[in-house]
Scaffold this active site. Sequence first.
Site, PDB file in Angstrom:
ATOM      1  N   CYS B   9       7.450 -43.354  10.286  1.00  0.00           N
ATOM      2  CA  CYS B   9       6.158 -43.751  10.850  1.00  0.00           C
ATOM      3  C   CYS B   9       5.697 -42.685  11.840  1.00  0.00           C
ATOM      4  CB  CYS B   9       6.276 -45.127  11.525  1.00  0.00           C
ATOM      5  SG  CYS B   9       7.391 -45.162  12.926  1.00  0.00           S
ATOM      6  N   PRO B  10       4.452 -42.761  12.312  1.00  0.00           N
ATOM      7  CA  PRO B  10       3.894 -41.639  13.084  1.00  0.00           C
ATOM      8  C   PRO B  10       4.724 -41.220  14.306  1.00  0.00           C
ATOM      9  CG  PRO B  10       2.141 -43.137  12.450  1.00  0.00           C
ATOM     10  CD  PRO B  10       3.419 -43.787  12.036  1.00  0.00           C
TER      11      PRO B  10
END
Lengths: 846, 99
Positions: B9-10
């Site tokens: 994820c980011p």
Amino acid sequence: MAVEIAFSFPLPGGLHARPASRLREEVVLFRSVVMFLNRVSGASASARSVLALVATRTGHGEPCVLHVQGEDEESASAALRRFVEKELPALDEAPSARVPAGGLVPRAVSMAGSRVHRGAPASGGVFRGRAVVVGARRPGAPADERTGTTEEELERLDAAFVRAATALRTRRDVAVHETEREVLGAHLSIAEDPGLRTRASLAVSAGSGAAAAVGSAAEHFAEVFRASGSALLAERAIDLHDVAEAVVRALAPDAPPEPPVVLGDDSIVVAARLGPAQLLALPRARVRGLILGEGGTLSHTVVLARAFGVPCVTGAEGIDRILSTGDEVIVDGERGLVVVAPKEAVTRFYESQGDFLVAAARRLEKFRTARGASADGRRIEVGANVGTVEEARSAFENGAEGIGLFRTELMFLDRDQPPTEEEQYEILAETARLAEGRPVIVRTLDVGADKPLAWLRLPPERNPALGYRAIRMYAEHAGLVEGQLRAILRAAAVGPVKVMFPMVATPEEARELRALVDRVKERLAADGVAHDAAIEVGVMLEVPSAVLSVGAIAREVDFFSVGSNDLAQYLFAVDREDTRLAHLGSPFHPAFLKLLEAAVAGAHAAGRWIGLCGEIGGRPLAAPLLLGLGFDEVSVSPPRVLAAKAAFRRTRWGGARAILADALSKATAGEVEALLIERGPSTRTLVDAGTVRTVSGSRSRDEAIRELADLLQLTLRVDDADRVEDAIHAREETASTAVGLGIAIPHCVSPHVRADSIAAVRLPHPVSWDAGEEGVSLAILIAVRPGSAGDRHLKTIAALSRRLCDDGFRERLLAAPDDAALAALLSEAAGAPQPSSAEGRPAAGG
Amino acid sequence: MRIVAVTACPTGIAHTYMAAERLEKAAKKLGHAIKVETQGAMGIENALTEADVKAADVVLLAVGIPVRDRARFDGRRVVEASVQEAIRNPEGIVASLGT
């Protein structure tokens, strides 16, 4: 030959600072002399002087001329013509686009859609109330009515000056508040200034009416002040107008007084400009906030606002036209914001901020009576830097263990003759009495061309910081210096007052100063005047040569205090007033730390104690360095005393020594700061009872996120909640962090995070996290520093994330009976040791 | 069914690991073998080996950012999902892999 560019002034706001400074930027590109002329008023100004341009007070539509003359007048006039036609008309737009120094507009405020105006944060605090717009008085243009012959008019003028001065003197003498007394004293000296009176008399002799003459004389000197290039003097222009007002009123003693300003219980006074006398004329308890169009952070009005604890925003251009009496307004003196007609979300935001401020103050409260010391008990005294009795009082109320620096300049500024020995003695003796046995270090006069005193008539210098100032002028002003030393020596008989000399560069100077003190003592003894013959004599270490001679100087004096701001300025050859050089001269630079190390080692080797009284003392980040260096005392501004004590209490002596050793081996200030962040509070647990709330008042996602950021700010885990909040939202915008299961895990990586942290709020009523999403009952914030030293922390966060997938664990989180239990669950899930207490764990790696 | 998966994820500090945990549990419950590689702030953990990939029936990428070293999955059956989806509905995703 010369070129003239004629135009009518296009901006509704007139020629104010912004267009003036843009015009100047164009002009300085060329060699030609460019004069600006206002055809209506006849006022002219060099287009190279922003202040002179503004002083032409050119209004909308007034015909103007730019007169361009010089070898490059053709290209210059072409550029200026383009500027006048194309750029100038657009310069009034969007003043809010300028971002003055200060914080962000908090998200709750910008998202709510309430109108926000920015200014400078001049006096702290926040107040929500109703605007009362006080009419701006236009200086220099009172009614020009002559009542008699020139002689009669001159007599009337003289009488008015005398009446105004008498009134000011009376008000000064009965003033209760110290700051108020000082301001009125300054006004009195203006009213008695022969220059002002002479100039007004000349105008009357030339045919002007007395009132107009006073106005134009005041404006003339105001202009000189403004053109001085000194921000302090520029802000004194407001005082001049204030006094001129008083004189003009005294011209017509029988005229009915101005209708009083009517204030309610929730009044925020709004004015384009407000002189200190105008402020003092208002019922003090009813001025709950202050919003000014003019005035920086140095004006007397602002000084008074701070002394009275009234939130104040200055530099809010045009605010008196934007607001009307009765408007609902929030004045945010912390961030320099004015919010008009605040929506409910904004009001709720400021209410919660108020609660957090109170909570933050309460957390520091326990340090009020605490001794300044490290976590493991190594003593470091925490004193305060002050300039007035009032400030000293506030410092002692804030837990100061002494006055590490009493600046005496304020007693001398803004007057037309030096204070008498008696006046000085009164102030110092009063401070010594307030100290109740705590030390008071009085620094002798430190003035020069950068801090002008009217009656000293100092010639301007090319380089005042390196010139004829402070002790270097003492021989020429021996009488003045002796008067001050007598006052200090006499005050030392009241309490433990010490004397300290600024700007000492060599042992010879120290020896002469010591001999000077001895001579004054002898004279006092001969006169039979009570004084302290055993007074301690010290010197500031603010010139690098003095640090390198500290052993030799120690033979002449009893103590030292490092003036870190000046010492850095002189070490790095950086003018600290020049904002273009702000990136140089950091007190965290290893070269500077080495100099400090030499200073402390030299002083201690000679058996002398050594303190520090610069800005770095008030930076919590610097606490391990100052402790590790071995300073005996640190003196900071009064509002920072408690935070400084707290910072030392969180640091261990041994750890601080190790951090200092590493810092000295670094190459740059940036590396040292990174080291301090890394080795600072990071040994703390990730989560504790102070970072969680089982009962949250938040009613929306945004409020919950703000509350989480505030919890970390409150526990000193982040240094700017506004910016951390923005970072969390930036992550939220890439994809919602609601994970279903009634839980959201907002998170961010931000340089404003001081210590990797987990915070959590449990929401009594589930809030919608993103459109179409089920409600979130528990929001867990994970805040991490960039390039976190904390792989260890990242691991525990990963472990926590995995545990959150466990239904039973989530149920326990949602059922935790109190904050401590919730923190313990999160901490345990993260695999970290149980937090033992909410705060007070040693921070520096010791 | 043998599943290999990657989660990322980011910011790589929370959702990567939650998604991994949720997928592992869901697969176990539905009777599938799974190995999940996490690409987070701590770098690549529980890395998929060449043999893992070769032996797998399907590759599941539950990512919010471009997955690192994607070429190793060339020629395999690859199914993509969002990290959020993997956390919210892991069983649905795992079940869909069989079809």
